[in-house]
Design a protein around this motif. Structure first.
Motif, PDB file in Angstrom:
ATOM      1  N   UNK A  60       9.720   7.573  18.858  1.00 41.86           N
ATOM      2  CA  UNK A  60       8.471   7.250  18.167  1.00 41.86           C
ATOM      3  C   UNK A  60       7.896   8.460  17.437  1.00 41.86           C
ATOM      4  N   UNK A  61       8.472   9.640  17.649  1.00 38.00           N
ATOM      5  CA  UNK A  61       8.009  10.841  16.967  1.00 38.00           C
ATOM      6  C   UNK A  61       8.625  10.964  15.583  1.00 38.00           C
ATOM      7  N   UNK A  62       8.501  12.122  14.996  1.00 38.22           N
ATOM      8  CA  UNK A  62       8.971  12.349  13.643  1.00 38.22           C
ATOM      9  C   UNK A  62      10.413  12.805  13.568  1.00 38.22           C
ATOM     10  N   UNK A  63      10.727  13.442  12.434  1.00 36.13           N
ATOM     11  CA  UNK A  63      12.105  13.868  12.165  1.00 36.13           C
ATOM     12  C   UNK A  63      12.649  14.801  13.232  1.00 36.13           C
ATOM     13  N   UNK A  64      11.828  15.768  13.636  1.00 32.39           N
ATOM     14  CA  UNK A  64      12.294  16.765  14.605  1.00 32.39           C
ATOM     15  C   UNK A  64      12.645  16.111  15.933  1.00 32.39           C
ATOM     16  N   UNK A  65      11.791  15.182  16.375  1.00 30.41           N
ATOM     17  CA  UNK A  65      12.039  14.491  17.644  1.00 30.41           C
ATOM     18  C   UNK A  65      13.297  13.634  17.560  1.00 30.41           C
ATOM     19  N   UNK A  66      13.490  12.985  16.416  1.00 29.42           N
ATOM     20  CA  UNK A  66      14.676  12.141  16.254  1.00 29.42           C
ATOM     21  C   UNK A  66      15.940  12.989  16.214  1.00 29.42           C
ATOM     22  N   UNK A  67      15.905  14.104  15.488  1.00 27.16           N
ATOM     23  CA  UNK A  67      17.066  14.992  15.414  1.00 27.16           C
ATOM     24  C   UNK A  67      17.406  15.543  16.798  1.00 27.16           C
ATOM     25  N   UNK A  68      16.387  15.895  17.560  1.00 28.58           N
ATOM     26  CA  UNK A  68      16.591  16.412  18.913  1.00 28.58           C
ATOM     27  C   UNK A  68      17.233  15.357  19.811  1.00 28.58           C
ATOM     28  N   UNK A  69      16.741  14.118  19.717  1.00 29.08           N
ATOM     29  CA  UNK A  69      17.301  13.040  20.531  1.00 29.08           C
ATOM     30  C   UNK A  69      18.741  12.749  20.139  1.00 29.08           C
ATOM     31  N   UNK A  70      19.034  12.799  18.839  1.00 28.13           N
ATOM     32  CA  UNK A  70      20.405  12.586  18.374  1.00 28.13           C
ATOM     33  C   UNK A  70      21.337  13.652  18.950  1.00 28.13           C
ATOM     34  N   UNK A  71      20.885  14.893  18.893  1.00 29.60           N
ATOM     35  CA  UNK A  71      21.711  15.999  19.372  1.00 29.60           C
ATOM     36  C   UNK A  71      22.003  15.886  20.863  1.00 29.60           C
ATOM     37  N   UNK A  72      20.992  15.465  21.617  1.00 34.55           N
ATOM     38  CA  UNK A  72      21.125  15.436  23.080  1.00 34.55           C
ATOM     39  C   UNK A  72      21.792  14.169  23.608  1.00 34.55           C
ATOM     40  N   UNK A  73      21.604  13.046  22.916  1.00 36.25           N
ATOM     41  CA  UNK A  73      21.980  11.768  23.534  1.00 36.25           C
ATOM     42  C   UNK A  73      22.989  10.923  22.760  1.00 36.25           C
ATOM     43  N   UNK A  74      23.205  11.223  21.469  1.00 36.35           N
ATOM     44  CA  UNK A  74      24.173  10.443  20.695  1.00 36.35           C
ATOM     45  C   UNK A  74      25.556  11.101  20.782  1.00 36.35           C
ATOM     46  N   UNK A  75      26.640  10.338  20.874  1.00 39.83           N
ATOM     47  CA  UNK A  75      26.730   8.876  20.800  1.00 39.83           C
ATOM     48  C   UNK A  75      26.708   8.178  22.155  1.00 39.83           C
ATOM     49  N   UNK A  76      26.410   8.916  23.223  1.00 38.44           N
ATOM     50  CA  UNK A  76      26.418   8.287  24.555  1.00 38.44           C
ATOM     51  C   UNK A  76      25.400   7.153  24.625  1.00 38.44           C
ATOM     52  N   UNK A  77      24.256   7.355  23.975  1.00 39.82           N
ATOM     53  CA  UNK A  77      23.220   6.332  23.927  1.00 39.82           C
ATOM     54  C   UNK A  77      22.939   5.949  22.480  1.00 39.82           C
ATOM     55  N   UNK A  78      22.456   4.733  22.279  1.00 40.06           N
ATOM     56  CA  UNK A  78      21.938   4.321  20.976  1.00 40.06           C
ATOM     57  C   UNK A  78      20.665   5.126  20.719  1.00 40.06           C
TER      58      UNK A  78
END
Length: 217
Positions: A89-107
């Motif tokens: 629900x956050x901005x670009x930085x939060x999304x990029x961080x989540x992608x780095x930490x959790x993708x592709x293991x999680x959607x």
């Protein structure tokens, strides 16, 4: 593609509530109504401990129905509840961080794009989907015209799937489908009267089966 996967599919957003058992029953009823691609479970005002309890109550119900369970809130809650993914629900930085930490293991997906420029910035990160509209933004019967316009523009040129927030009228799902968006998100349209949730899900699927445009293979 199956007959359902070749047209816009339904995404449910769980409404606010502080009774985990009641929310579980409500969601079970809704999911009996037919095809749902995924369910987003927002944290709203729950503290992390309470949100953990709710997530652990709801995620198995979602997954048992064949839908993906996406947690919007504390990413640790998503992991502990064995959810399928994270809605940022956050901005670009939060999304990029989540992608780095959790993708592709999680959607991993998100939104908060107010215009085409912001949407393209999100697209460059490569999330699994982008949401046009915001959780809690369904305050009118119809989908917001800006979200419909963004969804139509996006679906015509970008491969990242998009979800467009519908309105409080279940029929708003068709207007979303007509943009070419892969998914329509509904909350109040389905859950305003929980006793009718399954019937609404069934009627939305019937409407999309009959009238939604089909995607090319």
């Amino acid at each position: 593609m199956t007959a359902i996967e070749d047209r816009c599919r339904l995404v449910l957003i769980v409404p606010e509530g502080d009774d985990a058992a009641a929310r579980r029953r409500m969601l079970e009823d809704a999911l009996r109504g037919g095809d749902v691609a995924s369910v987003i479970v927002p944290q709203y005002g729950l503290d992390d401990g309470e949100f953990q309890k709710h997530a652990e109550a709801l995620v198995p119900v979602i997954q048992a129905a064949g839908a993906a369970a996406l947690i919007a809130g504390d990413t640790r809650v998503a992991g502990r509840a064995k959810a399928d993914g994270i809605h940022v629900t956050g901005g670009l930085e939060a999304l990029a961080d989540a992608m780095e930490k959790h993708s592709p293991r999680l959607i991993v997906g998100g939104g908060n794009a107010k215009d085409r420029h912001q949407a393209l910035e999100i697209g460059e990160i490569g999330p699994d989907y982008i949401l046009f509209g915001k959780i809690g933004g369904d305050i009118k019967p119809e989908a917001h015209p800006k979200n419909l316009a963004l969804g139509e523009w996006w679906a015509s040129m970008v491969e990242v799937p998009c979800i467009v927030m519908g309105g409080t009228d279940p029929a708003s799902a068709l207007a979303v489908a007509e943009t070419g968006a892969e998914f329509v998100a509904l909350c109040q349209a389905v859950f305003a009267e929980p006793a009718n949730a399954a019937q609404v899900v069934a009627s939305v699927n019937a409407l999309l089966d009959e009238k939604a445009p089909r995607f090319e293979d």
